[in-house]
Design a protein around this motif. Structure first.
Motif, PDB file in Angstrom:
ATOM      1  N   PRO A 282      45.253  60.439  39.479  1.00 38.95           N
ATOM      2  CA  PRO A 282      44.459  59.528  40.316  1.00 38.95           C
ATOM      3  C   PRO A 282      43.587  60.232  41.350  1.00 38.95           C
ATOM      4  O   PRO A 282      42.420  59.872  41.536  1.00 38.95           O
ATOM      5  N   ASN A 283      44.127  61.265  42.032  1.00 37.29           N
ATOM      6  CA  ASN A 283      43.325  61.926  43.075  1.00 37.29           C
ATOM      7  C   ASN A 283      42.143  62.675  42.486  1.00 37.29           C
ATOM      8  O   ASN A 283      41.044  62.692  43.067  1.00 37.29           O
ATOM      9  N   ASP A 286      39.535  59.997  41.499  1.00 36.90           N
ATOM     10  CA  ASP A 286      38.854  59.472  42.684  1.00 36.90           C
ATOM     11  C   ASP A 286      37.769  60.426  43.149  1.00 36.90           C
ATOM     12  O   ASP A 286      36.666  60.006  43.527  1.00 36.90           O
ATOM     13  N   LYS A 287      38.064  61.733  43.103  1.00 36.72           N
ATOM     14  CA  LYS A 287      37.084  62.731  43.539  1.00 36.72           C
ATOM     15  C   LYS A 287      35.874  62.738  42.600  1.00 36.72           C
ATOM     16  O   LYS A 287      34.727  62.873  43.042  1.00 36.72           O
ATOM     17  N   GLN A 290      33.648  59.563  43.197  1.00 39.42           N
ATOM     18  CA  GLN A 290      33.029  59.520  44.519  1.00 39.42           C
ATOM     19  C   GLN A 290      31.924  60.552  44.670  1.00 39.42           C
ATOM     20  O   GLN A 290      30.883  60.273  45.292  1.00 39.42           O
ATOM     21  N   VAL A 308      45.864  55.863  36.812  1.00 37.80           N
ATOM     22  CA  VAL A 308      44.609  55.605  37.523  1.00 37.80           C
ATOM     23  C   VAL A 308      44.455  54.104  37.769  1.00 37.80           C
ATOM     24  O   VAL A 308      44.610  53.294  36.853  1.00 37.80           O
ATOM     25  N   SER A 312      39.328  51.954  41.154  1.00 39.26           N
ATOM     26  CA  SER A 312      38.652  53.178  41.592  1.00 39.26           C
ATOM     27  C   SER A 312      37.356  53.399  40.818  1.00 39.26           C
ATOM     28  O   SER A 312      36.493  54.166  41.258  1.00 39.26           O
ATOM     29  N   ASN A 315      33.489  52.858  42.271  1.00 43.40           N
ATOM     30  CA  ASN A 315      32.677  53.838  42.992  1.00 43.40           C
ATOM     31  C   ASN A 315      31.814  54.693  42.060  1.00 43.40           C
ATOM     32  O   ASN A 315      31.171  55.638  42.536  1.00 43.40           O
TER      33      ASN A 315
END
Length: 845
Positions: A282-283, A286-287, A290, A308, A312, A315
């Motif tokens: 997930p992290n 997200d990166k 974004q 995930v 998210s 974005n």
């Protein structure tokens, strides 16, 4: 996965470097106004031209035979594909892409004397498995080298690493050349200016994925599709700050996509599909969403994303045009904002069965060309707003999806439609006369309207597994020469098969199985020269055996089972019938007469065992072909057909005669079913040669004699049915015969031994001996020798003749007469024996 998504992906991969080459090489007719082509350069080019022929099938993507403009005595700087240096007249660029060149590129080719070359493009030709020559390493001024899609083979030479000025290198889509780790390391270390690298379908299974980190930090494009890369995903991509296009699909990469991936803010496209053991944390995701504000294409099909959160995705860049996340394990509510992205063209979320949400029909991106929501819980309304807003749709795939409301009368607005799949849905309502819905497995009812034939762009038409009734529109046979895939199977269609198949049509797959069609099989079907699969089973077709189908050169599968075919099957009417046929099913008809032995001389495709495990499928449809046959005793629908599958099913007819011994030559057979006929004689020993056989059914015939012990050596034999014949003797024991139950042998009163309850008393079941027949042994393959009955008869006749003759001779006292009689008979027999030997010798040859 939608058709549009697959074709677009393949197309973009094939032309990734094309635009750069067009700008750098396209001015092929440019030359200095004050200096013409150098003589040695012109001579080298003409000799290079002479070493190849022009073949219309040598180029696939495009065709432009540029070397035809190369004429002796003219300025080579004015030739197609040639670029010269302004002052000296030396050749610096050679663009021969799509030039129809056919032949071997040898290491002594005069091409390698053009030492001033900076840009060389030989893509999309046919160099018939030529090895990539080490001599390429002598062209030290090269900055651009394209050898893709030209059938190069062998190892990629380490000398490629000597081209230290290379900016762009493409060796993709050839005949599986290989790149050893040491050669890759040299390439990565020496090509420090490399910006574009394409090695798709170059075998690199021994190259460690972390070795990719040694490539030039200037890389903007890296395409390594289907390279056999295996192991942990590279731990860091941080150095590739200029990377714009990354394609690593169809490999065996494992582990997690690194967090640093989100720092590559120049990325425009990412494709990591079909790396089944790769996952996204997930992290990291997200990166990515974004930071990658320039991202236009994101493909992560079958990459594990079960942790995930779908929200998210909201974005993602507003520039996004392609989003493909099929089979990723996404669960939860999908953000509706994604559907509204203004540039979105392809959206594929199939096989995420815990993904929910709602598709906004009224204000979704009207630029959508492909929408695939199969096996999701995302709700869709197929009503006015949907059809009027999405007029550019080419592919709509909503199989097993959550359709809340539908008004299919409006589907005519989708004029660009190539494929529509509404399978496994519960759609209701009246089917309108203007309906052009193409839906498989959903229970749509009504008639198929003739207006469907107005879909001139249609490549795949699948109306199977519905409840369509009425007559089949006759226009379906000839409304589009582009149609490749036509499946109307498992409906309630009546009438006759459409009778007009035009010449030059592109039909590859035709399935009308499971309807109520009558009449005859149209002879115009021989115009379908590309037809590979023909399934007309389970209808009411009344006809004789359609011999004209023998002439179809690509036919792999022929299913005519469960119809009303009648009459004799006399054998082939052409010299090379059914050259590629591997599945031949004419079971459950009214065919009669002698067993059609002659066909077994010509089924070439079944005479060799094919170890290929690929499945037959359309290049236009995302699902493989399907057929319905009897497999191991049960009627089965094969949702995909293995290319190596070999089936002969002549059961439930009234064939007479004996099973031909030649059947042992069909090494590719996986199933043989001759049950429920009137076949006589013994089971041929040659059946023991069918080592790949999995199912053998000879039940309900009039077969006699013993069960050949050689059958026990067929190690893959899982199903055996010899019941209800007139077999006798002990059932062979051991090996495969230990796995069969009594039902395989019941109804043969003369059989005894395990697994039947009848004991053989003092007669033990024969001990299995290794098979002692060999390929080409005519004595065992074509005949089994004499039995005891003819020997006894001969012995008795000989005894009577000898006693009587002896009495006459000695009573008449004329031994000379008897000697002359015997001598004449012996000489006649000897002459006949020699003649038969010569004739048999010719037959064996």
């Amino acid at each position: 996965m939608g058709f549009y998504l697959l074709s677009l992906s393949q197309f973009l991969s094939s032309i990734l470097f094309l635009f750069h080459f067009q700008t750098t090489i396209s001015s092929s007719n440019y030359s200095s106004p004050s200096h013409s082509c150098a003589h040695d350069q012109s001579l080298s080019l003409l000799q290079f031209k002479a070493s190849f022929s022009i073949n219309s099938s040598a180029s696939g993507y495009c065709q432009h035979p540029k070397t035809e403009s190369w004429k002796e005595g003219t300025d080579c700087c004015l030739w197609d594909g040639v670029t010269c240096e302004m002052k000296t007249g030396v050749v610096t660029g050679l663009n021969l892409a799509c030039s129809l060149l056919y032949g071997t590129l040898h290491s002594n080719s005069t091409l390698f004397s053009l030492r001033h070359l900076r840009e060389l493009d030989l893509s999309d030709n046919d160099f018939i498995s030529s090895h990539i020559s080490p001599q390429f390493g002598q062209l030290s001024n090269l900055t651009h080298l394209r050898l893709n899609f030209s059938r190069f083979a062998g190892q990629v030479p380490s000398e490629i690493s000597l081209l230290s000025k290379l900016v762009s290198l493409d060796l993709s889509e050839n005949d599986n050349p290989s790149l050893e780790p040491i050669s890759f390391d040299k390439l990565a270390q020496n090509l420090t200016q490399l910006r574009e690298l394409g090695l798709s379908m170059v075998h690199m299974s021994l190259v460690a994925p972390d070795s990719l980190m040694n490539l030039s930090s200037s890389l903007s494009t890296l395409i390594l599709t289907s390279c056999g890369l295996q192991g942990k995903f590279p731990s860091s991509f941080r150095k590739f700050k200029h990377l714009q296009h990354l394609n690593l699909k169809f490999n065996n990469l494992t582990g997690s996509i690194p967090y640093e991936f989100g720092q590559l803010n120049e990325l425009v496209s990412i494709d990591l599909c079909f790396n089944a053991y790769l996952r996204v944390e997930p992290n990291s995701f997200d990166k990515i969403v974004q930071n990658l504000t320039k991202l236009r294409e994101l493909r992560l099909g079958y990459v594990n994303m079960d942790l995930v959160i779908p929200n998210s995705l909201a974005n993602l860049s507003s520039s996004l045009s392609i989003l493909a996340l099929w089979g990723c394990g996404l669960q939860g509510k999908f953000p509706g904002d994604i559907f509204l992205l203004p540039n979105l063209q392809v959206l594929d979320l199939t096989y995420n069965d815990r993904l929910t949400g709602s598709f906004p029909s009224s204000n979704a991106s009207n630029g959508l060309r492909s929408l695939a929501l199969s096996s999701t819980r995302i709700s869709v309304d197929l009503e006015n707003d949907f059809f009027t807003n999405l007029k550019l749709l080419e592919v709509l795939v909503l199989k097993d999806s959550n359709i809340l409301r539908s008004n299919l009368t409006l589907i005519g607005h989708l004029t660009q439609l190539i494929r529509l799949d509404l399978a496994c849905n519960k759609l209701g309502g009246q089917i309108p006369s203007s309906l052009k819905a193409l839906a498989s497995n959903s229970k749509l009812t009504g008639e198929i309207p003739s207006s469907i034939c107005k879909l001139k762009f249609l490549l795949v038409l699948d109306l199977s597994n519905n409840s369509f009734g009425g007559f089949v529109p006759q226009c379906l046979g000839n409304f589009s020469n582009s149609l490749s895939h036509l499946n109307l199977g498992m409906n309630n269609l009546q009438g006759t098969i459409f009778s007009k198949f035009p010449k030059g049509n592109n039909l590859v797959y035709l399935n009308l199985n499971g309807n109520e069609l009558e009449g005859k099989i149209p002879s115009s079907i021989i115009n379908c020269a590309n037809l590979e699969i023909l399934d007309l089973g389970n209808n009411k077709i009344e006809d004789t055996f359609p011999y004209f189908l023998e002439t179809l050169p690509e036919l792999h599968v022929l299913v005519l089972r469960s119809n009303k075919l009648q009459g004799f099957v006399n054998g082939p009417t052409t010299n090379d019938p059914f050259p590629k046929l591997r599945i031949f099913d004419i079971s459950s008809n009214n065919l009669s007469g002698p067993f059609p032995t002659e066909y077994f001389y010509s089924l070439a495709a079944l005479m060799a065992y094919d170890q290929n495990t690929v499945y037959m499928e359309s290049i236009y449809a995302t699902s493989p072909y399907s057929i319905r046959v009897t497999w191991k005793g049960f009627e089965t629908e094969f949702e995909k057909i293995q290319s190596a599958l070999g089936i002969l099913d002549f059961s439930n007819n009234n064939f007479t005669g004996e099973i031909p011994k030649l059947i042992g030559k069909l090494n590719g057979l996986r199933q043989l079913n001759l049950s429920h006929n009137s076949l006589r004689g013994q089971i041929p020993l040659s059946l023991g040669k069918l080592f790949n056989l999995e199912s053998l059914d000879l039940s309900s015939n009039l077969l006699t004699g013993r069960i050949p012990q050689q059958l026990a050596f067929i190690t893959f034999l899982a199903v055996l049915n010899l019941s209800h014949n007139q077999l006798e003797g002990a059932i062979p024991s051991g090996k495969q015969f230990n796995t069969f139950n009594a039902s395989s042998f019941e109804g043969n009163l003369g059989l005894c031994g395990f697994p039947l309850p009848k004991d053989c008393n003092s007669s033990k079941a024969p001990t299995l001996q290794p098979s002692n027949f060999h390929d080409g042994d005519d004595l065992t393959f074509f005949g089994d020798g004499f039995g005891w009955k003819p020997v006894a008869i001969g012995y008795g006749c000989g005894f009577v003749f000898g006693v009587t003759g002896g009495y006459v001779v000695f009573r008449a006292r004329k031994p000379a007469w008897f000697l002359r009689l015997v001598e004449d008979k012996w000489n006649l027999k000897a002459r006949r024996t020699k003649k038969n030997a010569r004739r048999n010798g010719v037959r064996r040859n």
